[in-house]
Design an enzyme around this catalytic site. Structure first.
Site, PDB file in Angstrom:
ATOM      1  N   GLU A  82      36.263  44.476  35.293  1.00  0.00           N
ATOM      2  CA  GLU A  82      36.929  43.727  36.015  1.00  0.00           C
ATOM      3  C   GLU A  82      38.429  43.544  35.673  1.00  0.00           C
ATOM      4  O   GLU A  82      38.673  44.027  34.452  1.00  0.00           O
ATOM      5  CB  GLU A  82      36.330  42.054  35.764  1.00  0.00           C
ATOM      6  CG  GLU A  82      37.219  41.092  36.210  1.00  0.00           C
ATOM      7  CD  GLU A  82      37.074  39.550  35.721  1.00  0.00           C
ATOM      8  OE1 GLU A  82      36.820  39.446  34.368  1.00  0.00           O
ATOM      9  OE2 GLU A  82      36.904  38.655  36.685  1.00  0.00           O
ATOM     10  N   ASN A  91      40.181  38.436  43.132  1.00  0.00           N
ATOM     11  CA  ASN A  91      39.575  38.914  41.992  1.00  0.00           C
ATOM     12  C   ASN A  91      38.660  39.854  42.613  1.00  0.00           C
ATOM     13  O   ASN A  91      37.637  39.475  42.824  1.00  0.00           O
ATOM     14  CB  ASN A  91      39.259  38.206  41.012  1.00  0.00           C
ATOM     15  CG  ASN A  91      38.882  38.754  39.409  1.00  0.00           C
ATOM     16  OD1 ASN A  91      38.739  39.981  39.761  1.00  0.00           O
ATOM     17  ND2 ASN A  91      38.575  37.878  38.627  1.00  0.00           N
ATOM     18  N   LYS A 127      35.652  38.038  44.005  1.00  0.00           N
ATOM     19  CA  LYS A 127      34.897  37.097  43.270  1.00  0.00           C
ATOM     20  C   LYS A 127      34.943  35.645  43.842  1.00  0.00           C
ATOM     21  O   LYS A 127      35.655  35.083  44.153  1.00  0.00           O
ATOM     22  CB  LYS A 127      35.728  37.101  41.779  1.00  0.00           C
ATOM     23  CG  LYS A 127      34.858  36.534  40.713  1.00  0.00           C
ATOM     24  CD  LYS A 127      35.893  36.418  39.451  1.00  0.00           C
ATOM     25  CE  LYS A 127      35.144  35.888  38.101  1.00  0.00           C
ATOM     26  NZ  LYS A 127      36.035  36.041  36.934  1.00  0.00           N
ATOM     27  N   CYS A 156      32.024  39.296  36.654  1.00  0.00           N
ATOM     28  CA  CYS A 156      32.119  38.557  35.423  1.00  0.00           C
ATOM     29  C   CYS A 156      31.447  37.038  35.551  1.00  0.00           C
ATOM     30  O   CYS A 156      30.284  37.074  35.291  1.00  0.00           O
ATOM     31  CB  CYS A 156      33.795  38.158  35.117  1.00  0.00           C
ATOM     32  SG  CYS A 156      33.810  37.647  33.579  1.00  0.00           S
ATOM     33  N   ASN A 173      35.553  40.116  31.767  1.00  0.00           N
ATOM     34  CA  ASN A 173      36.591  40.004  30.660  1.00  0.00           C
ATOM     35  C   ASN A 173      36.258  38.740  30.159  1.00  0.00           C
ATOM     36  O   ASN A 173      36.425  37.662  30.659  1.00  0.00           O
ATOM     37  CB  ASN A 173      38.041  39.857  31.225  1.00  0.00           C
ATOM     38  CG  ASN A 173      38.651  41.226  31.590  1.00  0.00           C
ATOM     39  OD1 ASN A 173      39.563  41.623  31.040  1.00  0.00           O
ATOM     40  ND2 ASN A 173      38.304  41.750  32.792  1.00  0.00           N
TER      41      ASN A 173
HETATM   42  N1  ING Z   1      35.463  35.233  32.167  1.00  0.00           N
HETATM   43  C1  ING Z   1      34.518  34.479  31.386  1.00  0.00           C
HETATM   44  C2  ING Z   1      32.977  34.415  31.872  1.00  0.00           C
HETATM   45  O1  ING Z   1      32.599  34.085  32.566  1.00  0.00           O
HETATM   46  C3  ING Z   1      33.726  32.234  30.851  1.00  0.00           C
HETATM   47  C4  ING Z   1      34.756  33.106  31.590  1.00  0.00           C
HETATM   48  C5  ING Z   1      33.559  32.536  29.688  1.00  0.00           C
HETATM   49  C6  ING Z   1      33.344  31.186  31.468  1.00  0.00           C
HETATM   50  C7  ING Z   1      32.226  31.754  28.882  1.00  0.00           C
HETATM   51  C8  ING Z   1      32.162  30.269  30.782  1.00  0.00           C
HETATM   52  C9  ING Z   1      31.798  30.596  29.572  1.00  0.00           C
HETATM   53  O2  ING Z   1      32.523  35.616  31.226  1.00  0.00           O
HETATM   54  C10 ING Z   1      35.573  35.574  33.455  1.00  0.00           C
HETATM   55  N2  ING Z   1      36.598  36.272  33.678  1.00  0.00           N
HETATM   56  O3  ING Z   1      34.987  34.879  34.306  1.00  0.00           O
END
Ligand code: ING
Length: 301
Positions: free
Chosen positions: A46, A106, A123, A168, A193
């Protein structure tokens, strides 16, 4: 046997100060290495050309738009498309898309082995928040910089099979996989990410993040009898750690390859799309087993 020799190409950290051309050079070297291992398809992360900029609070839209691509390919990224074409390799890659109408997404694209763009995804599940949040250890401003995707979850006939895309946070939502599963998807590519620490629960560290990441990709693959290829942007970017854990999951939910580092790294695996057939014609034969008369809440709330 409908084999796609697939490479998941993980990128290590991209610092805020790194130029797109320096990143493209790294990506081309990784593409060359994947080619040497016989790959005909490569999955990049991503937002693969820049640092994960949604961690930075910005108010000046001119500054924000510097992180976006106004066209794809473009002068900085064209060398990558040219090399992929030379190698006869298709690609999945993620980037920040600024459309001619001024809309911000995104985005990920799918190319064929001649580097023609055959599919685009934007996204849909944007995590984080839109305003500065001083209660968080770090910001996650995807809701500030991107609009939710407007293209749905399409599936394309390409590379000898049915190919889908996600990005993601999408991988945490069962609807992502099922909407593509209902279209017969055989391989889902996604880049991510993922911060190593939860900005709202600092005791939740990298191991928890890796557990939920694997759980999400494995269950999506198993419950829709498809391959899931997940490519991380990993490592410490300007002091902010991102997990690795790039994966290849088979249609029975087994992880058949996983990255070992948080740096530039490639995984290569012979993905036989016919391995999807057993699940799709037995336990997850949707036509025979699903009872949609009971599922209304999923789309009505
Ligand atoms: N990053 C993270 C993901 O979903 C996240 C944000 C991490 C949300 C952990 C909730 C818990 O992997 C992106 N870019 O979506």
């Amino acid at each position: 046997m409908r084999k796609i020799v697939s490479a998941v190409i993980q990128l290590g950290p991209i610092q805020k100060a790194d130029s797109r051309s320096s990143v493209v050079e790294r990506m081309i070297a990784l593409l060359d290495a994947a080619k040497k291992e016989g790959a005909t398809y490569a999955v990049f992360p991503e937002l693969t050309f820049t640092t994960f900029f949604p961690r930075w609070y910005m108010e000046d839209q001119v500054e924000v738009d510097r992180w976006f691509e106004r066209s794809m390919p473009n002068a900085a990224t064209m060398p990558l498309f040219e090399r992929a074409k030379e190698h006869g390799m298709g690609m999945y890659l993620g980037y920040a898309e600024l459309t001619p109408e001024g809309r911000h997404f995104n985005t990920s694209i799918l190319t064929d082995t001649s580097s023609n763009i055959i599919g685009k995804y934007r996204k849909i599940h944007l995590p984080g928040h839109a305003e500065y949040d001083d209660k968080r250890t770090h910001q996650h401003l995807e809701k500030r910089y991107f609009e939710p995707g407007d293209l749905g979850f399409p599936v394309w006939r390409a590379h000898g099979g049915l190919m889908g895309m996600a990005l993601c946070n999408d991988r945490r939502w069962p609807e992502t996989y099922r909407v593509m599963g209902l279209q017969g998807v055989e391989m889902i590519s996604l880049g991510f990410n993922t911060p190593s620490v939860n900005s709202q629960r600092s005791e939740e560290g990298a191991e928890d993040r890796l557990f939920h990441h694997r759980l999400s990709c494995q269950s999506g693959a198993y419950q829709n009898a498809c391959w899931v290829l997940a490519s991380a942007k990993a490592g410490v970017e300007d002091g902010h750690p991102l997990i690795g854990g790039s994966l290849i999951v088979d249609p029975n939910g087994h992880i058949v390859a996983e990255s070992k580092t948080e740096d530039d790294e490639i995984l290569v695996h012979d993905c036989d799309l016919d391995q999807c057939n057993f699940g799709k014609t037995t336990i997850f034969d949707f036509a025979r087993h699903r009872r949609i008369e009971h599922y209304g809440l999923i789309t009505s709330r």
